[in-house]
Design an enzyme around this catalytic site. Sequence first.
Site, PDB file in Angstrom:
ATOM      1  N   LYS A 112       0.688  -1.222  -0.031  1.00 25.15           N
ATOM      2  CA  LYS A 112       0.140   0.022  -0.050  1.00 25.15           C
ATOM      3  C   LYS A 112       0.785   1.173   0.020  1.00 25.15           C
ATOM      4  CE  LYS A 112      -0.562   0.590   5.034  1.00 25.15           C
ATOM      5  NZ  LYS A 112      -0.623   1.732   5.560  1.00 25.15           N
ATOM      6  N   THR A 113       1.868   1.346   0.625  1.00 27.21           N
ATOM      7  CA  THR A 113       2.874   2.533   0.725  1.00 27.21           C
ATOM      8  C   THR A 113       3.400   2.751  -0.642  1.00 27.21           C
ATOM      9  OG1 THR A 113       3.602   1.806   2.814  1.00 27.21           O
ATOM     10  CG2 THR A 113       5.008   3.359   1.738  1.00 27.21           C
ATOM     11  N   ASP A 125      -4.068   7.400   5.069  1.00 23.60           N
ATOM     12  CA  ASP A 125      -3.623   6.081   5.191  1.00 23.60           C
ATOM     13  C   ASP A 125      -4.332   5.446   6.709  1.00 23.60           C
ATOM     14  OD1 ASP A 125      -2.302   3.945   4.977  1.00 23.60           O
ATOM     15  OD2 ASP A 125      -0.520   4.703   5.729  1.00 23.60           O
ATOM     16  N   GLU A 126      -4.313   4.225   6.793  1.00 22.40           N
ATOM     17  CA  GLU A 126      -4.806   3.453   7.903  1.00 22.40           C
ATOM     18  C   GLU A 126      -6.204   3.950   8.282  1.00 22.40           C
ATOM     19  OE1 GLU A 126      -3.574   0.914   8.562  1.00 22.40           O
ATOM     20  OE2 GLU A 126      -1.249   1.407   8.696  1.00 22.40           O
ATOM     21  N   GLN A 158      -7.650  -5.090   9.918  1.00 29.40           N
ATOM     22  CA  GLN A 158      -6.584  -4.489  10.738  1.00 29.40           C
ATOM     23  C   GLN A 158      -6.737  -3.247  11.573  1.00 29.40           C
ATOM     24  OE1 GLN A 158      -2.513  -4.729   9.281  1.00 29.40           O
ATOM     25  NE2 GLN A 158      -3.490  -4.753   7.245  1.00 29.40           N
ATOM     26  N   ARG A 165       2.583 -10.149  10.737  1.00 25.00           N
ATOM     27  CA  ARG A 165       3.843  -9.691  10.614  1.00 25.00           C
ATOM     28  C   ARG A 165       4.970 -10.354  10.377  1.00 25.00           C
ATOM     29  NH1 ARG A 165       2.109  -5.380   9.909  1.00 25.00           N
ATOM     30  NH2 ARG A 165       0.166  -6.631   9.674  1.00 25.00           N
TER      31      ARG A 165
END
Length: 743
Positions: A31-32, A216-217, A247, A601
């Site tokens: 996504k980044t 973002d997020e 998330q 993770r």
Amino acid sequence: MNLDHLNREQQKAATHTDGPLLILAGAGSGKTATMTHRIAYLIEQGVSPYNILAVTFTNKAAGEMRERVEKLVGSCPGMWIMTFHAMSLRILREHYNVVGYEKNFVVYDTVDTKTLVKNIMKELNVDSKQFPQAYLSSIISKQKEADIDPEKFIEIEGQTPKTKVIYNVYKEYQRQLRANNAMDFDDLLVNALHVLKEDRDALAEYQRRFRYIMVDEYQDTNHIQYEIIKMMASAHKNLCVVGDDDQCIYQWRGADIRNILDFEKDFPSAKVIKLEQNYRSYGNILAAAHSVIKNNKGRKAKELWTDKEAGDKIVYKRAESDKEEAWYVAQEIDFLAGKRSYDDFAVLYRTNAQSRLFEDALKRRGIPYQILSGFSFYERKETKDMICYLRLVVNPADDLALKRVINEPKRGVGPTTLGKIEALAKVNGQSMLECLMEEEVVYSLPAKASVAVKEMVDIIRLCQQEKENLRVSDIYDNLLVKTGYLKALEAENTVEAESRIENLLDFKSFIYDFEKEKADAQEKATLEEFLERVATDSDTDKYDEEAGKVTLMTMHSAKGLEFPVVFLPGMEDGLFPSYRSLDSETGLEEERRLCYVGMTRAKEKLFLTSAAYRVMYGQGDYTRESTFLKELDSRLLDEAGDAVYQPSRRTANKLGVSTGSLDGFSQPAYKPFAYDPMKYAKQTVKETAKGAAGVDFQVGDQVTHAKFGHGIIVDMDAKTVTVNFDAAGSKKLAKGIAPIKKV
């Protein structure tokens, strides 16, 4: 710009410019890269960086995003890439008067707010057993997140003995914040929202400026953040939000999952793009994580996939006790560390209370580690003391900071004297520092206190006057030395004092990093912005991925990070999922999302552990394996029994795969410094603090200044020296603090 390295869905997202866009980006789905290429694409299409706003949740994420964008399209002056709190700060620095503050307001961190609430509880005689400070702070924060002030709170809740106490503490808390010209974290968001609601010109200004907004997020936004973004984007509606409902793990602190689930209701014309290809984890890890998260009802349908190999199965160990569990984890790290760096390993637990046993087990095996949650570096006493000194330079109205440091180091100011100073300041309508700046007040103090307090006040005042002529590091050095703080620690001559000095010098390294970052960006490094950075820093921002240490942290703190090898201990009902979550479906679903975050993770290896018997908070009990273990596809598990998993790797160990010591007592290798770095750092601090005092300067001397560079002295008197600098022009500097040297 070449987008060939992006997959098809990423390219669609990066090149969608106009209109609302929801990017559902699964864990590790790039996504980044998608966001940075979208920003770069906008700029390439002729959009000015000045018209772009990108909001993230950590300073680290914001810094990385800006760095990546500038690698693609070069320098981007005027573009806002920052956290919600940093964005709110910038709005409030420009429109502080709308909410009744002075421009030099400061930001109180969690330690400050805790202290303030405790002080108010004493003033109001609130029973701390019936109303613990943490409870009152939590209630106040929740009211602010809903934009409910004290008056509205008591109106909604009604007057009962309990609500009256909360109301009185909340009201006095807000009064003292304003009196100290201070805001807490919640105030930053609430006040920024009020600026936009109450000042239509300000709102129109930001709406005109930010034609393209990215968040973002988005699943972690709360009500206030949602309102701010919706208002700012309402003019152009070019709002792109990126997130993953799977998330959303911060509902306990105000995050509202409905913001992302209902995005298409808020913006009916929104385009939805799903990023489901994972570039982080092996296939078995993704399959295991999906087998758990698919049990949530409140989620958008999606399933991560990868073209990587399946990899190892997920290892599960049921230990006899929590101590054996910790020992097992340390042993596995030792086994696997032969061809890996310790940076590759992370132990992610549900609560901070679990960390102690892992620390002990790693220490006994000689394995270095870093803890990213728990007691923050900025909350250590000596660091906090110096931050308060710096705050007083910016904001003399900060009574909370003054009360903390007026007797640090000891200056003979006892509670009685402090009470008199506080009472006099209130009568005069001044802050305590402003009161002490009057000579008749400071000379009225007891003899010892009078001299020491005057020295402290003088250096703070001098730093205030010369703030524009000094770097942040120069101000820090002067305060550290001339307040007597460093000298007092050196006089203690203890191991503890030496450790505290090390922390203070390490803090200066952080200041240097800040100044360098600003210099590289060709921006001014101000003390105000540095204090904002410290106040809004998060655990993730402090993560050092090249520390050569195993990382211990909570799963909440690990969001956004990744590690080759991950251990998730404490897989037991009551611990993970927590007891509280078992009472409600929404609570259990958030815990399941947290489990999903923890599992994803891991890049290569994932270990799950539980203990049949666990001691928590002094109480021991037998446990039941976690609900999440029952949901996990059993075909993906490899049990770590004595006859199944460990022997195969112990055989591999003999073949040279690992050099880890089986008894756990290995000697760490290190290279000694050629000089004493701490002694050198202390010497540098003291030299900076000397400034130009006592040096025999003459008119015509060539000098160098730490901030302004080369210049020539053109005039001087007993207290000042005037220098004509090559680049900065003429500056009149105070001799007692000016960081100049003869060429």
